[in-house]
Design a protein around this motif. Sequence first.
Motif, PDB file in Angstrom:
ATOM      1  N   GLU A   1       0.837  -1.194   0.000  1.00 50.69           N
ATOM      2  CA  GLU A   1       0.000   0.000   0.000  1.00 50.69           C
ATOM      3  C   GLU A   1       0.871   1.242   0.000  1.00 50.69           C
ATOM      4  O   GLU A   1       2.013   1.224   0.472  1.00 50.69           O
ATOM      5  CB  GLU A   1      -1.010  -0.003   1.152  1.00 50.69           C
ATOM      6  CG  GLU A   1      -0.483   0.290   2.511  1.00 50.69           C
ATOM      7  CD  GLU A   1      -1.612   0.456   3.539  1.00 50.69           C
ATOM      8  OE1 GLU A   1      -1.454   1.290   4.440  1.00 50.69           O
ATOM      9  OE2 GLU A   1      -2.639  -0.257   3.435  1.00 50.69           O
ATOM     10  N   LEU A   2       0.351   2.312  -0.564  1.00 48.24           N
ATOM     11  CA  LEU A   2       1.133   3.543  -0.697  1.00 48.24           C
ATOM     12  C   LEU A   2       1.387   4.176   0.668  1.00 48.24           C
ATOM     13  O   LEU A   2       0.487   4.246   1.502  1.00 48.24           O
ATOM     14  CB  LEU A   2       0.398   4.550  -1.583  1.00 48.24           C
ATOM     15  CG  LEU A   2       0.174   4.151  -3.040  1.00 48.24           C
ATOM     16  CD1 LEU A   2      -0.660   5.214  -3.751  1.00 48.24           C
ATOM     17  CD2 LEU A   2       1.511   3.972  -3.769  1.00 48.24           C
ATOM     18  N   THR A   3       2.620   4.584   0.890  1.00 47.89           N
ATOM     19  CA  THR A   3       2.932   5.337   2.109  1.00 47.89           C
ATOM     20  C   THR A   3       2.699   6.817   1.846  1.00 47.89           C
ATOM     21  O   THR A   3       2.310   7.564   2.743  1.00 47.89           O
ATOM     22  CB  THR A   3       4.395   5.103   2.528  1.00 47.89           C
ATOM     23  OG1 THR A   3       5.245   5.297   1.390  1.00 47.89           O
ATOM     24  CG2 THR A   3       4.592   3.692   3.068  1.00 47.89           C
ATOM     25  N   SER A   4       2.943   7.247   0.617  1.00 49.06           N
ATOM     26  CA  SER A   4       2.658   8.618   0.180  1.00 49.06           C
ATOM     27  C   SER A   4       2.125   8.529  -1.233  1.00 49.06           C
ATOM     28  O   SER A   4       2.465   7.609  -1.974  1.00 49.06           O
ATOM     29  CB  SER A   4       3.924   9.478   0.136  1.00 49.06           C
ATOM     30  OG  SER A   4       4.401   9.791   1.415  1.00 49.06           O
ATOM     31  N   GLY A   5       1.325   9.511  -1.610  1.00 51.55           N
ATOM     32  CA  GLY A   5       0.864   9.565  -2.986  1.00 51.55           C
ATOM     33  C   GLY A   5       0.304  10.941  -3.229  1.00 51.55           C
ATOM     34  O   GLY A   5      -0.280  11.549  -2.329  1.00 51.55           O
ATOM     35  N   THR A   6       0.517  11.440  -4.425  1.00 53.39           N
ATOM     36  CA  THR A   6      -0.007  12.767  -4.734  1.00 53.39           C
ATOM     37  C   THR A   6      -0.026  12.975  -6.236  1.00 53.39           C
ATOM     38  O   THR A   6       0.374  12.104  -7.008  1.00 53.39           O
ATOM     39  CB  THR A   6       0.831  13.866  -4.047  1.00 53.39           C
ATOM     40  OG1 THR A   6       0.140  15.115  -4.124  1.00 53.39           O
ATOM     41  CG2 THR A   6       2.200  14.045  -4.703  1.00 53.39           C
ATOM     42  N   PHE A   7      -0.488  14.131  -6.630  1.00 50.07           N
ATOM     43  CA  PHE A   7      -0.428  14.537  -8.022  1.00 50.07           C
ATOM     44  C   PHE A   7       0.873  15.306  -8.211  1.00 50.07           C
ATOM     45  O   PHE A   7       1.191  16.184  -7.410  1.00 50.07           O
ATOM     46  CB  PHE A   7      -1.631  15.433  -8.331  1.00 50.07           C
ATOM     47  CG  PHE A   7      -1.629  16.016  -9.713  1.00 50.07           C
ATOM     48  CD1 PHE A   7      -2.055  15.265 -10.798  1.00 50.07           C
ATOM     49  CD2 PHE A   7      -1.190  17.314  -9.926  1.00 50.07           C
ATOM     50  CE1 PHE A   7      -2.053  15.809 -12.071  1.00 50.07           C
ATOM     51  CE2 PHE A   7      -1.188  17.858 -11.205  1.00 50.07           C
ATOM     52  CZ  PHE A   7      -1.616  17.107 -12.278  1.00 50.07           C
ATOM     53  N   SER A   8       1.650  14.945  -9.202  1.00 50.50           N
ATOM     54  CA  SER A   8       2.890  15.668  -9.483  1.00 50.50           C
ATOM     55  C   SER A   8       2.613  16.796 -10.461  1.00 50.50           C
ATOM     56  O   SER A   8       2.318  16.538 -11.624  1.00 50.50           O
ATOM     57  CB  SER A   8       3.927  14.717 -10.084  1.00 50.50           C
ATOM     58  OG  SER A   8       4.909  15.460 -10.792  1.00 50.50           O
TER      59      SER A   8
END
Lengths: 373, 129
Positions: free
Chosen positions: A317-324
Amino acid sequence: MSQETSSSLKTTPLTNTHKELGGKLVPFAGWKMPIQFKGVIQEHQCVRDGVGIFDVSHMGEIEIQGPSAKRLIQKLMTNDIDSMQDNQALYTLMCLEHGGVVDDLLVHRFSEDHYFLCVNAANTEKDFQWILKNAGSCDATIRNTSHETAQLAIQGKHSEALLQKLCEAPLSEIRYYHFKKEKIHNFASIIARTGYTGEDGFEIYVDAVHAETVFRAILDAGKEFNLQPIGLGARDTLRMEMGYALYGNEINEESRPLEAGLGWVIKLGKQEFIGQVELKKQKDAGNRRKLAGIRLLERGVPRPHYRVLKNGAPVGELTSGTFSPSLNTGIGLCYVSPEYAKPGTELEVEIRKLSVPAEVVKPPFLPTRVKKD
Amino acid sequence: MEVPQDLKYTQEHEWIRVDGKKAVIGISEFAQEQLGDIVFVELPEVGSQIEQGSPFGVVESVKTVSDLYAPAGGKVTAVNKDLETNPEKVNSEPYGEGWIVEIELSDETNLESLLDADAYSEQCQKETE
């Protein structure tokens, strides 16, 4: 949205200034901080293309001074501070006996027996207590100077030219991960060539009492460079594009720093330090999993805790995620077993029950432009 | 903050502009402001049925993700395809080019439970206090 009442939140010396400048204040790690001013994407581009200023006064500062200071820090930190020179900064981890991470931080050396640490806001008190506990009766004075210190980050390619207008000493002489005690706008400061954006830039430390004067002087001097105040929203997208670990997301007291790709700041061969035995064991046993960079191949925004799949089966599972904003696509970080961590590996991110195709990439997601010698 | 008088609103910050049996739906100025930079809008299929009060799509901003709730039920007759490449239009023109879907109303009495501009303004005011 957080339900924390604003009255229980800590403020920086610049909280009211941010409000005046149109900053949107939100609760963050127990602090009332600006998440954005004009907008995350616009602020992000401002730092990538020019220069921006961040109030990061929520970060903690701990000063350690005395004949045993060096020995104490060497015992607490995974990186080797032995070869540090005066006016040098070093990124390191502070670990528990079992190898989990108490915090990731910067050590700054004034002299052989005088240092200051810059630590994560939410960990400041925990770190301070941990250091005190492990210092025992050793001959060093340990002070939490966070409340009397303001920290500003000036980041972007124009940061040197901008700050030079307010500083007599030649800033070009401050190399990456070095610092100097100098005056900015006539106020005593520590000027460090460090940052969390991947751009050239500085982090400066000033007395909280003078923070607003210095901040406004920098804003004023920055007009010709189109300097803008930047919120924590863009701070996160900027660090994510660099694949920098964030305490609480990628690393915590349970995580294994070697798996986070932080082996470069763990010097197992140095003198004894807390966590050494366990970290050596972990290194010998090999990584069960590895932190991988993940880039979406279709539209969507990956967020922390979203599941990562391989052919429909969960692999992490993602520890961080965002829109770049720079890549105009979703990016994330995720622990996966080593077989899935190779760049080019095709994975999927589960976004609202849909599997969105993604691929593993080796961070940073874009080239860093820090000023390496 | 702009709250056009000719629209009806939901408590979840969608607006609806009714023209006979047809109605256009979007999110309010207040909503886009709260969400921040919108980078992705998940749209329903044309021809699908949406129900009042139920989610029919999703808006993703850099900071957060938010469901879109239907102000009224009906059949989707058009979606704003332009948002696939220019989702930021929801930020810049929430009542204009940033519209989200067009529906054919299935039950006009749905509209009676919605907020008028004044009641909605008042709600926004409360939320910022």
